[in-house]
Write an enzyme that holds these catalytic residues in place. Structure first.
Site, PDB file in Angstrom:
ATOM      1  N   CYS A 122     -36.030  68.990  -5.742  1.00 29.47           N
ATOM      2  CA  CYS A 122     -35.117  69.626  -6.695  1.00 29.47           C
ATOM      3  C   CYS A 122     -34.565  70.952  -6.170  1.00 29.47           C
ATOM      4  O   CYS A 122     -33.632  71.506  -6.750  1.00 29.47           O
ATOM      5  CB  CYS A 122     -35.806  69.834  -8.036  1.00 29.47           C
ATOM      6  SG  CYS A 122     -36.383  68.280  -8.727  1.00 29.47           S
ATOM      7  N   HIS A 263     -32.706  75.424 -12.375  1.00 33.96           N
ATOM      8  CA  HIS A 263     -32.880  73.980 -12.235  1.00 33.96           C
ATOM      9  C   HIS A 263     -33.258  73.410 -13.602  1.00 33.96           C
ATOM     10  O   HIS A 263     -34.146  73.918 -14.280  1.00 33.96           O
ATOM     11  CB  HIS A 263     -33.957  73.673 -11.202  1.00 33.96           C
ATOM     12  CG  HIS A 263     -34.388  72.252 -11.204  1.00 33.96           C
ATOM     13  ND1 HIS A 263     -33.481  71.207 -11.184  1.00 33.96           N
ATOM     14  CD2 HIS A 263     -35.616  71.684 -11.266  1.00 33.96           C
ATOM     15  CE1 HIS A 263     -34.144  70.063 -11.215  1.00 33.96           C
ATOM     16  NE2 HIS A 263     -35.441  70.321 -11.270  1.00 33.96           N
ATOM     17  N   ASN A 293     -32.967  65.656 -15.868  1.00 33.82           N
ATOM     18  CA  ASN A 293     -33.266  66.323 -14.596  1.00 33.82           C
ATOM     19  C   ASN A 293     -32.599  65.512 -13.479  1.00 33.82           C
ATOM     20  O   ASN A 293     -32.963  64.364 -13.255  1.00 33.82           O
ATOM     21  CB  ASN A 293     -34.796  66.373 -14.424  1.00 33.82           C
ATOM     22  CG  ASN A 293     -35.218  67.014 -13.112  1.00 33.82           C
ATOM     23  OD1 ASN A 293     -34.413  67.170 -12.190  1.00 33.82           O
ATOM     24  ND2 ASN A 293     -36.490  67.366 -13.029  1.00 33.82           N
TER      25      ASN A 293
END
Ligand code: COA
Length: 336
Positions: A122, A263, A293
């Protein structure tokens, strides 16, 4: 002989951004027909309402990256042949060779730009942006395309309700370019990893890859494995520390930052940082409700949205932060 001199450090600006999310939607309602879960549980624990997902066999990492990059090039109004380097953060490249970045040089008309993929989960976009910015700052490149893209739904075991409800697919891209003023660009950046915790978030390809403490029956090879509670604990701590260290290192107060791009992993993780550090809530960008996500896609997608929605106040710096598998974490404070 006169020794050739290195160029003086320059600054960096974001010349353009672009993003891509597929049209197909996977809602909480859809998921509740696939596994034992509910819209209420998912919204309460994560803040996610739906995700955009690739159509099988027609969309994927390369096609999403290509569209996001085309949009960023158009937004920057540049000739793609002037791009010196393409850096793509991804853990879902269709092939390990060639890299997604190398294929993009041909697709967008940037050949023979340098190109490579970065595997930082990520943190993929953050690592790419930090690297691209540094290459320009020291004079190794004038124009760099940085991307974060992941086709996370290709890694999902849709029988695993704690993991599959979180992820969607997306790509984000930015064109970075040199400017004379060295005070523009990333005035502080970090890239970290702690491999001791890798077994909390990983993709086993063969049985020998399965982490020692991952004892569940019926593990599907090639699918993402996640120990949600472990990742949550790691994320809450690292997220807050990454933001507070970035503020401390630059001497900024929470209110001095114009926009926070975090994030998008779980709304609760972001909210806990807002509360603990006293961040101005209205300047912390959130889109997890719509996309879930999207791993490396997340920060680049947010960056493109905040620019397009005109949420940027260029007189105040932007703070970007991410964490992910590895475990990795990364930040950047950006002067427009
Ligand atoms: N629907 C309904 N119940 C679910 C569920 C789902 N989708 N997923 C798990 N549960 C159940 C569990 O089985 C457990 O039941 P039990 O108490 O009977 O054992 C209960 O809900 C609580 O599970 P827990 O794992 O403690 O939930 P949680 O509050 O930690 O939320 C996550 C789970 C995954 C949402 C949360 O841990 C998380 O967000 N972790 C971080 C994940 C992340 O950010 N990953 C990406 C990093 S880049």
């Amino acid at each position: 002989m006169k020794i050739p001199q290195l160029p003086a450090p320059r600054g960096v600006r974001i010349a353009g951004t672009g993003s891509f999310t597929p049209d197909a939607i996977l809602s909480n309602e859809d998921l509740s027909k696939m596994v034992d879960t509910s819209d209420e549980w998912i919204v309460q624990r994560t803040g996610i309402h739906r995700r955009h997902i690739c159509e099988p066999n027609s969309e994927g990492t390369f096609s999403m990256a290509n569209k996001a990059l085309e949009r960023a090039i158009e937004d920057a109004g540049i000739d793609p042949s002037t791009i010196d380097m393409i850096i793509v953060g991804t853990v879902t490249s269709e092939m390990t060779c060639p890299s997604t970045a190398a294929r993009l040089t041909a697709a967008c008309g940037a050949t023979p730009a340098g190109a490579f993929d970065v595997s930082a989960a990520c943190c993929g976009f953050m690592y790419s942006m930090n690297l691209g910015e540094s290459l320009i700052r020291v004079g190794r490149a004038n124009r760099v395309a940085v991307l974060g893209v992941d086709h996370m739904t290709s890694l999902m075991d849709y029988d695993d309700r704690s993991c599959s409800i979180l992820f969607g697919d997306a790509a984000g891209a930015a064109i970075l370019e040199a400017v004379d003023d060295p005070n523009r660009g990333s005035i502080h950046q970090t890239m970290h990893a702690d491999g001791r915790g890798w077994g909390a978030l990983y993709i086993p390809r063969k049985s020998g890859d399965i982490a020692e403490n991952d004892t569940e029956e019926g593990i599907r090879l090639g699918c993402l494995r996640m120990n949600g509670r472990e990742v949550y604990k790691f994320a809450v701590t690292k997220f807050q520390r990454a933001i507070s260290s970035a503020l401390e290192a630059t001497g900024l107060e929470p209110d001095d930052v114009g926009i926070y791009i975090c994030h998008q992993s779980n709304l609760r993780i972001i909210e806990s940082a807002v509360e603990k550090l006293g961040l101005p809530e209205d300047r912390v960008y959130i889109n997890i409700n719509e996309y879930g996500n999207t791993s490396a896609g997340s920060v680049g997608l947010c960056l493109d949205e905040v620019r397009k929605k005109k949420l940027v106040d260029e007189s105040k710096p932007m703070l970007m932060v991410a964490f992910g598998g590895g475990m990795t974490w990364s930040s950047s404070v950006w002067n427009w």
